[in-house]
Motif scaffolding. Structure first.
Motif, short mmCIF file in Angstrom:
data_model
loop_
_atom_site.label_atom_id
_atom_site.label_comp_id
_atom_site.label_asym_id
_atom_site.label_seq_id
_atom_site.Cartn_x
_atom_site.Cartn_y
_atom_site.Cartn_z
N LYS A 256 46.27 36.82 4.04
CA LYS A 256 46.87 36.36 2.78
C LYS A 256 45.81 36.05 1.74
O LYS A 256 44.78 35.44 2.06
N TYR A 257 46.06 36.47 0.52
CA TYR A 257 45.27 36.08 -0.66
C TYR A 257 46.26 35.78 -1.77
O TYR A 257 47.01 36.66 -2.21
N ARG A 258 46.30 34.52 -2.16
CA ARG A 258 47.27 34.05 -3.16
C ARG A 258 48.68 34.38 -2.67
O ARG A 258 49.06 33.98 -1.58
N LYS A 259 49.46 35.15 -3.43
CA LYS A 259 50.83 35.42 -3.00
C LYS A 259 50.97 36.71 -2.20
O LYS A 259 52.07 37.05 -1.76
N LYS A 260 49.85 37.43 -2.01
CA LYS A 260 49.91 38.72 -1.33
C LYS A 260 49.60 38.57 0.16
O LYS A 260 48.64 37.90 0.54
N GLU A 261 50.44 39.17 1.00
CA GLU A 261 50.21 39.22 2.43
C GLU A 261 49.88 40.65 2.83
O GLU A 261 50.40 41.61 2.25
N TYR A 262 49.00 40.79 3.82
CA TYR A 262 48.43 42.10 4.14
C TYR A 262 48.75 42.54 5.56
O TYR A 262 48.93 41.71 6.47
N ALA A 263 48.77 43.86 5.73
CA ALA A 263 48.91 44.46 7.06
C ALA A 263 47.55 44.48 7.75
O ALA A 263 46.54 44.04 7.18
N ASN A 264 47.51 45.01 8.98
CA ASN A 264 46.24 45.06 9.71
C ASN A 264 46.10 46.34 10.55
O ASN A 264 45.28 46.40 11.46
N THR A 265 46.90 47.35 10.24
CA THR A 265 46.93 48.58 11.05
C THR A 265 45.57 49.28 11.07
O THR A 265 45.07 49.67 12.13
N VAL A 266 44.97 49.45 9.91
CA VAL A 266 43.68 50.15 9.82
C VAL A 266 42.59 49.32 10.49
O VAL A 266 41.74 49.86 11.20
N ALA A 267 42.60 48.02 10.28
CA ALA A 267 41.59 47.14 10.89
C ALA A 267 41.62 47.26 12.41
O ALA A 267 40.58 47.35 13.06
N LYS A 268 42.83 47.28 13.00
CA LYS A 268 42.95 47.42 14.45
C LYS A 268 42.41 48.76 14.92
O LYS A 268 41.75 48.84 15.95
N ASP A 269 42.73 49.81 14.19
CA ASP A 269 42.25 51.15 14.54
C ASP A 269 40.72 51.20 14.52
O ASP A 269 40.08 51.70 15.45
N LEU A 270 40.14 50.64 13.46
CA LEU A 270 38.68 50.68 13.32
C LEU A 270 37.99 49.77 14.33
O LEU A 270 36.87 50.05 14.75
N LEU A 271 38.65 48.69 14.72
CA LEU A 271 38.05 47.79 15.71
C LEU A 271 37.87 48.50 17.05
O LEU A 271 36.86 48.32 17.73
N GLY A 272 38.85 49.30 17.42
CA GLY A 272 38.72 50.08 18.64
C GLY A 272 37.54 51.03 18.58
O GLY A 272 36.77 51.17 19.54
N LYS A 273 37.36 51.66 17.43
CA LYS A 273 36.23 52.58 17.25
C LYS A 273 34.91 51.82 17.26
O LYS A 273 33.90 52.30 17.80
N LEU A 274 34.89 50.61 16.68
CA LEU A 274 33.67 49.81 16.66
C LEU A 274 33.27 49.39 18.07
O LEU A 274 32.08 49.43 18.42
N ASN A 275 34.25 49.03 18.90
CA ASN A 275 33.93 48.68 20.29
C ASN A 275 33.33 49.87 21.03
O ASN A 275 32.39 49.71 21.82
N ALA A 276 33.86 51.05 20.76
CA ALA A 276 33.34 52.26 21.41
C ALA A 276 31.91 52.53 20.97
O ALA A 276 31.04 52.87 21.79
N ILE A 277 31.63 52.37 19.68
CA ILE A 277 30.28 52.59 19.17
C ILE A 277 29.32 51.56 19.75
O ILE A 277 28.19 51.89 20.13
N ALA A 278 29.77 50.31 19.86
CA ALA A 278 28.91 49.24 20.39
C ALA A 278 28.53 49.52 21.84
O ALA A 278 27.38 49.29 22.24
N ARG A 279 29.46 50.00 22.63
CA ARG A 279 29.17 50.27 24.04
C ARG A 279 28.15 51.38 24.21
O ARG A 279 27.41 51.42 25.19
N LEU A 280 28.12 52.29 23.22
CA LEU A 280 27.20 53.43 23.31
C LEU A 280 25.85 53.17 22.61
O LEU A 280 24.94 53.98 22.70
N SER A 281 25.74 52.04 21.94
CA SER A 281 24.53 51.77 21.14
C SER A 281 23.34 51.46 22.03
O SER A 281 23.48 51.04 23.18
#
Length: 281
Positions: A256-281
């Motif tokens: 939430k920012y002021r009166k706007k509430e936000y979804a999180n679909t893209v963030a969840k998708d990218l978090l999975g990719k970030l975990n995969a990248i971290a494991r391979l780093s």
């Protein structure tokens, strides 16, 4: 245990004094590292950022400050603290040695390594309420120094106090051109449709390691378009998603920012990719 210049000392040991230049002038840099079961996530990127930052601040880089040496010191600290099998937050601080006023007596440096246990071994998405507001009392300067992870964090301290006093989870910082540059504790990403936008370094945002990794990943994904471009405060309420990135949390969705509430679909998708990248780093 604390690692001070390669010497392991107890946490409550007094090994700094009032002449410390990090205390006196903020003449210091630090890296926040995530370590899981002895594996340092994105270690090469953190190391190269630290070396580049030390050069920018005209610190003398010791001959033994190799990737291998500092990695060994981090792992020694973890072993001495008996937390080898834990997920950890490591803080590696480098500061110019005592002496001088604004002009230092020398550019030689010392370092400190600290370890704190984290709750989760992998980056985990939080679905909890996370509300932000703009912090407008002070502004981030555009330019190279603002991109460094230095100890000059007064705006982050004051913004954190403001957030707590007003019931927010975080604040977004503006630069002196009134553009949104980052959150108090990480880089900002804005999602609108299939376009993901993040402020460019020239606007004064931190040169974040997780930011760098996400940008590299997004450039390879056909279903997203990445833009490094300035973000106006007016864009925030038009966005579908907002999220913050840093090396410890990974990705934190803003709900939430002021009166706007936000979804999180893209963030969840990218978090999975970030975990995969971290494991391979």
């Amino acid at each position: 245990m604390i690692n001070f210049n390669g010497e392991l000392v107890e946490n409550n040991t007094l090994f700094l004094n009032e002449e410390n230049r990090g205390l006196r002038y903020g003449d210091s840099l630090f890296e926040s590292l995530r370590v899981v079961n002895g594996k340092i996530y994105f270690w090469e990127d953190h190391y190269l950022r630290l070396m580049a930052s030390m050069r920018i601040l005209r610190m003398e880089i010791p001959m033994n400050f190799t990737m291998e040496y500092l990695e060994e010191q981090i792992l020694n600290t973890i072993e001495a603290s008996n937390v080898q099998n834990e997920a950890l937050r490591i803080r590696l601080t480098v500061f110019r040695n005592n002496g001088g006023l604004y002009l230092p007596n020398s550019n030689n440096v010392s370092f400190i390594i600290e370890a704190k246990v984290l709750e989760n071994a992998f980056y985990v998405h939080s679905n909890e309420h996370y509300e932000v507001e703009l912090f407008k009392d002070h502004y981030v300067n555009t330019g190279l120094l603002s991109t460094l992870k230095s100890n000059n964090k007064l705006i982050n301290v004051l913004g954190s106090i403001y957030a707590k006093e007003n019931g927010y989870n975080n604040c977004l910082l503006l630069n002196n051109q009134k553009q949104v540059v980052e959150a108090l504790n990480g880089n900002l990403f804005l999602v609108k449709g299939n376009t993901i936008k993040t402020p460019p370094l020239k606007d004064g945002c931190l040169n974040g390691i997780t930011r760098k990794k996400l940008i590299a990943s997004l450039e390879k994904l056909e279903n997203y378009t990445l833009e490094e471009a300035s973000i106006s405060p007016f864009e925030l309420q038009k966005a579908d998603e907002l999220f913050v990135t840093n090396a410890i949390t990974g990705i934190q969705s803003i709900t939430k920012y002021r009166k706007k509430e936000y979804a999180n679909t893209v963030a969840k998708d990218l978090l999975g990719k970030l975990n995969a990248i971290a494991r391979l780093s």
